[in-house]
Write an enzyme that holds these catalytic residues in place. Structure first.
Site, PDB file in Angstrom:
ATOM      1  N   LYS A   1      -6.249  -6.327  -9.825  1.00  0.00           N
ATOM      2  CA  LYS A   1      -6.813  -5.079 -10.362  1.00  0.00           C
ATOM      3  C   LYS A   1      -6.625  -5.029 -11.874  1.00  0.00           C
ATOM      4  O   LYS A   1      -7.545  -4.684 -12.618  1.00  0.00           O
ATOM      5  CB  LYS A   1      -6.149  -3.864  -9.713  1.00  0.00           C
ATOM      6  CG  LYS A   1      -6.337  -3.770  -8.203  1.00  0.00           C
ATOM      7  CD  LYS A   1      -5.733  -2.474  -7.685  1.00  0.00           C
ATOM      8  CE  LYS A   1      -5.798  -2.366  -6.170  1.00  0.00           C
ATOM      9  NZ  LYS A   1      -4.756  -3.131  -5.483  1.00  0.00           N
TER      10      LYS A   1
ATOM     11  N   SER B   1      -3.981   8.754   5.362  1.00  0.00           N
ATOM     12  CA  SER B   1      -2.561   9.157   5.381  1.00  0.00           C
ATOM     13  C   SER B   1      -2.399  10.682   5.383  1.00  0.00           C
ATOM     14  O   SER B   1      -1.440  11.199   5.973  1.00  0.00           O
ATOM     15  CB  SER B   1      -1.801   8.540   4.198  1.00  0.00           C
ATOM     16  OG  SER B   1      -2.299   9.007   2.963  1.00  0.00           O
TER      17      SER B   1
ATOM     18  N   LYS C   1      -9.864  -9.208   7.389  1.00  0.00           N
ATOM     19  CA  LYS C   1      -9.496  -8.300   8.477  1.00  0.00           C
ATOM     20  C   LYS C   1      -9.879  -8.882   9.835  1.00  0.00           C
ATOM     21  O   LYS C   1     -11.001  -9.346  10.012  1.00  0.00           O
ATOM     22  CB  LYS C   1     -10.185  -6.952   8.267  1.00  0.00           C
ATOM     23  CG  LYS C   1      -9.684  -6.231   7.027  1.00  0.00           C
ATOM     24  CD  LYS C   1     -10.605  -5.115   6.609  1.00  0.00           C
ATOM     25  CE  LYS C   1     -10.152  -4.568   5.261  1.00  0.00           C
ATOM     26  NZ  LYS C   1     -11.191  -3.845   4.554  1.00  0.00           N
TER      27      LYS C   1
ATOM     28  N   CYS D   1       0.834  -1.206   0.000  1.00  0.00           N
ATOM     29  CA  CYS D   1       0.000   0.000   0.000  1.00  0.00           C
ATOM     30  C   CYS D   1       0.871   1.260   0.000  1.00  0.00           C
ATOM     31  O   CYS D   1       1.610   1.497   0.959  1.00  0.00           O
ATOM     32  CB  CYS D   1      -0.904  -0.015   1.230  1.00  0.00           C
ATOM     33  SG  CYS D   1      -1.795   1.517   1.493  1.00  0.00           S
TER      34      CYS D   1
ATOM     35  N   VAL E   1      -6.604   0.867   5.756  1.00  0.00           N
ATOM     36  CA  VAL E   1      -5.242   1.138   6.240  1.00  0.00           C
ATOM     37  C   VAL E   1      -4.691   2.303   5.412  1.00  0.00           C
ATOM     38  O   VAL E   1      -5.114   2.497   4.280  1.00  0.00           O
ATOM     39  CB  VAL E   1      -4.330  -0.101   6.086  1.00  0.00           C
ATOM     40  CG1 VAL E   1      -4.713  -1.168   7.071  1.00  0.00           C
ATOM     41  CG2 VAL E   1      -4.337  -0.655   4.671  1.00  0.00           C
TER      42      VAL E   1
END
Length: 218
Positions: free
Chosen positions: A209, A73, A47, A20, A60
């Site tokens: 993805k 973030s 999770k 990530c 996260v």
């Protein structure tokens, strides 16, 4: 013990740091500021209950400040700057958005099935703009001093380099020497080495993805 930090675990490897870029941004900030922390690796596809109990959205990264878990973030790095002002990572306001369109341009190009849809050129235009900025103001976004803008941009450039190299055989053009030198310099910092996901985990993170993009499911 330091701050408690929850970040993504690698896909299929719950004991290894995952891919990530937003989690890495937070870890980079902690490393550059030399703030001690305890890492919790979270399997985002399964999770744990304790994590959902403290963070109902299940996203996260999250960091525990004063007994309260804080996500996002952008918010986390701002709080870190306020709580741990030295060394300052605040960029000049006029540089705060440098390179901010590179990540969405990269994702659009990665998703693209049509080589003539302009997505590659749009990414090149953003990288050229960064190259011009670094030529005038480098080696980092704000000269010799690393700032929060670099710590946000670097993980995204790392993902760009690995994912486009793997899935499209594409790399940042040799002509963009300032961008290439910037990536080389920032990727070799101790803080980056300690906080980055391994290349194979970045590829594994993007694989579903990309398959989704190409099959039209996303």
């Amino acid at each position: 013990m330091g701050l408690e930090v929850c970040v993504k675990a690698a896909a299929g490897a719950p004991d290894i740091l995952g891919d990530c870029p937003f989690s890495q941004r937070v870890l980079l900030t902690l490393e550059e500021k030399k703030v001690p922390y305890k890492l919790h690796l979270v399997n985002v596809s399964d999770k744990p209950k304790w994590f959902l109990d403290v963070n109902s959205e299940g996203k996260v990264p999250v960091v525990k400040f004063d007994d309260k878990w804080t996500p996002d973030s952008d918010v986390i790095t701002q709080i870190l700057e306020e709580k741990f002002p030295e060394p300052s990572l605040t960029p000049p306001p006029e540089y705060a958005s440098v390179g901010s369109k590179i990540f969405p341009s990269f994702v659009k190009f990665l998703k693209s099935k049509d080589p003539n849809d302009g997505s590659e050129q749009a990414l090149l235009d953003e990288l050229k703009a960064l190259d011009e900025h670094l030529k005038a103001h480098g080696p980092y976004i704000n000269g010799e001093k690393i700032t929060a803008v670099d710590l946000s941009l670097a993980p995204k450039l790392y993902h760009l380099e690995i994912a486009l190299g793997h899935f499209k055989g594409w790399s940042v053009p040799e002509s963009l020497t300032h961008v290439r030198n910037y990536m080389k310099s920032i990727f070799s910092r101790e803080s980056f080495e300690k906080s980055k996901a391994a290349k194979e985990h970045v590829i594994a993170g993007w694989e579903p993805k990309v398959r989704g993009f190409l099959s039209g499911r996303m």
